[in-house]
Motif scaffolding. Structure first.
Motif, PDB file in Angstrom:
ATOM      1  N   TYR A   1      42.921  29.404  46.180  1.00  0.00           N
ATOM      2  CA  TYR A   1      44.237  29.612  45.565  1.00  0.00           C
ATOM      3  C   TYR A   1      44.415  28.735  44.321  1.00  0.00           C
ATOM      4  CZ  TYR A   1      49.286  29.772  44.896  1.00  0.00           C
ATOM      5  OH  TYR A   1      50.540  29.912  44.346  1.00  0.00           O
ATOM      6  N   THR A   2      44.034  27.465  44.413  1.00  0.00           N
ATOM      7  CA  THR A   2      44.133  26.578  43.242  1.00  0.00           C
ATOM      8  C   THR A   2      42.908  26.678  42.351  1.00  0.00           C
ATOM      9  OG1 THR A   2      43.121  24.687  44.379  1.00  0.00           O
ATOM     10  CG2 THR A   2      45.522  24.964  44.602  1.00  0.00           C
ATOM     11  N   GLY A   3      41.803  27.148  42.922  1.00  0.00           N
ATOM     12  CA  GLY A   3      40.542  27.215  42.190  1.00  0.00           C
ATOM     13  C   GLY A   3      39.691  25.977  42.343  1.00  0.00           C
TER      14      GLY A   3
ATOM     15  N   ASP B   1      51.804  36.626  45.415  1.00  0.00           N
ATOM     16  CA  ASP B   1      51.372  35.518  44.556  1.00  0.00           C
ATOM     17  C   ASP B   1      50.068  34.919  45.066  1.00  0.00           C
ATOM     18  OD1 ASP B   1      51.811  33.181  42.583  1.00  0.00           O
ATOM     19  OD2 ASP B   1      51.719  32.170  44.526  1.00  0.00           O
ATOM     20  N   PHE B   2      49.973  34.713  46.374  1.00  0.00           N
ATOM     21  CA  PHE B   2      48.768  34.105  46.946  1.00  0.00           C
ATOM     22  C   PHE B   2      47.543  34.968  46.691  1.00  0.00           C
ATOM     23  CE2 PHE B   2      45.732  33.758  50.455  1.00  0.00           C
ATOM     24  CZ  PHE B   2      45.449  32.410  50.430  1.00  0.00           C
TER      25      PHE B   2
ATOM     26  N   ARG C   1      47.097  37.560  44.640  1.00  0.00           N
ATOM     27  CA  ARG C   1      46.828  37.794  43.223  1.00  0.00           C
ATOM     28  C   ARG C   1      46.102  36.602  42.606  1.00  0.00           C
ATOM     29  NH1 ARG C   1      51.779  37.524  41.353  1.00  0.00           N
ATOM     30  NH2 ARG C   1      52.301  39.600  42.141  1.00  0.00           N
ATOM     31  N   GLN C   2      46.562  35.395  42.956  1.00  0.00           N
ATOM     32  CA  GLN C   2      45.949  34.184  42.421  1.00  0.00           C
ATOM     33  C   GLN C   2      44.533  34.007  42.946  1.00  0.00           C
ATOM     34  OE1 GLN C   2      47.647  32.396  40.190  1.00  0.00           O
ATOM     35  NE2 GLN C   2      46.024  30.900  39.844  1.00  0.00           N
TER      36      GLN C   2
ATOM     37  N   GLY D   1      42.181  36.593  41.272  1.00  0.00           N
ATOM     38  CA  GLY D   1      41.927  36.232  39.881  1.00  0.00           C
ATOM     39  C   GLY D   1      40.995  35.047  39.751  1.00  0.00           C
ATOM     40  N   ASN D   2      41.214  34.035  40.583  1.00  0.00           N
ATOM     41  CA  ASN D   2      40.345  32.851  40.546  1.00  0.00           C
ATOM     42  C   ASN D   2      38.915  33.190  40.955  1.00  0.00           C
ATOM     43  OD1 ASN D   2      42.397  31.158  39.706  1.00  0.00           O
ATOM     44  ND2 ASN D   2      42.895  30.426  41.757  1.00  0.00           N
TER      45      ASN D   2
ATOM     46  N   HIS E   1      46.285  42.317  46.850  1.00  0.00           N
ATOM     47  CA  HIS E   1      44.960  41.707  46.932  1.00  0.00           C
ATOM     48  C   HIS E   1      43.890  42.671  46.430  1.00  0.00           C
ATOM     49  CE1 HIS E   1      41.962  39.371  49.722  1.00  0.00           C
ATOM     50  NE2 HIS E   1      41.880  38.952  48.481  1.00  0.00           N
TER      51      HIS E   1
ATOM     52  N   THR F   1      44.375  43.849  42.638  1.00  0.00           N
ATOM     53  CA  THR F   1      43.942  42.881  41.626  1.00  0.00           C
ATOM     54  C   THR F   1      42.449  42.978  41.394  1.00  0.00           C
ATOM     55  OG1 THR F   1      45.731  41.381  42.278  1.00  0.00           O
ATOM     56  CG2 THR F   1      43.939  40.439  40.972  1.00  0.00           C
TER      57      THR F   1
END
Length: 266
Positions: free
Chosen positions: A39-41, A70-71, A73-74, A77-78, A117, A120
């Motif tokens: 999530y944070t990468g 949000d979770f 998608r992030q 993307g990461n 999910h 994306t």
């Protein structure tokens, strides 16, 4: 082949990690406990160094649609950004059959989040895009009836969603994820003509309530409870109640819910 499994300590992720090794591949088991936060990468790029394929088994149990979207998608993307930098050639996402349908997901925030999910991933992949993306849309797993039976109970009475389902083996889902990661394909039909998407279900289609009753009759309890009555209500809406979570196309596994009950009796 070197395959990274994201969410490798979860209920499905741990099965997938075992399947990776069982099929003769090297497994990179990535989770927060190993210093990887998708999530944070944080730690993600390093974890994918030298990896050929990634299997995303990440999950977040929430009914809040915005939080879930949000979770996922992030995370997606990461993962795609890190995979491109690391030269990973394929990413496989575990999803749920039917949740991309707005009529199916409109009453349940978690399904909306899982739709985000896979969307994306799929919107970022097309033509000659690298990495390739594959999505496995799974019907509910064998353990799902017991899970639902234990959520809304009052003494010996359980209230469950009105739902038509086709339970499938967790181990078969794990095997399919690894097959998709290794070759980009699985034996069987694609979903809706899109070769990037494969769906899988079990051979028995029926009401969730009836699968719960079968488990209760077979082993004397379900979800850790001894139930006398299983009631149902259309908690997730009409589309789910009428089979929206059962894929029309794709793979039909041979393992039956009855065979799963046999293992519980042992």
């Amino acid at each position: 082949m070197r395959i990274a499994v994201l969410g490798a300590t979860g209920s499905m992720g741990s099965r997938v990690a075992e399947a990776v090794r069982r099929q003769g591949h090297e497994c990179v088991a990535a989770s927060r406990s190993s210093g990887v936060d998708a999530y944070t990468g944080d730690g993600l790029r390093e974890a994918l160094d030298g990896v050929d394929a990634v299997i995303d088994c990440m999950d977040l149990m929430t009914t809040n649609a915005e939080k879930g979207r949000d979770f996922f998608r992030q995370v997606a993307g990461n993962v795609l950004d890190a995979a491109r930098l690391a030269g990973v050639r394929r990413v496989v996402c575990l999803s749920i059959a039917g949740v991309a349908d707005g009529e199916v997901n409109k009453r349940f925030g978690y399904y909306q989040a899982k739709a985000e999910h896979e969307r994306t991933y799929l919107e970022a992949a097309g033509g000659d895009a690298v990495p390739e993306v594959r999505v496995l849309r799974s019907a509910q797993w064998f353990g799902f009836p017991a899970q639902m039976a234990g959520q809304l109970t009052a003494g010996p009475i359980a209230l469950v969603p009105t739902m038509v389902t086709a339970p499938v083996s967790e181990d078969r889902v794990a095997e399919l994820l690894v097959e998709l990661a290794a070759s980009g394909a699985a034996a069987g039909a694609s979903d809706g003509g899109d070769e990037r998407i494969v769906s899988v279900r079990g051979p028995e289609i029926g009401k969730l309530r009836d699968f719960i009753r079968r488990e209760q009759d077979a082993v004397g309890e379900v979800g850790g409870k001894k139930l006398r009555f299983v009631l149902e209500a259309p908690l997730f809406g009409r589309a789910v109640a009428h089979g929206g979570l059962v894929p029309d196309e794709g793979l039909v596994d041979q393992a039956t819910f009855g065979s799963y009950l046999d293992t519980l009796r042992e």
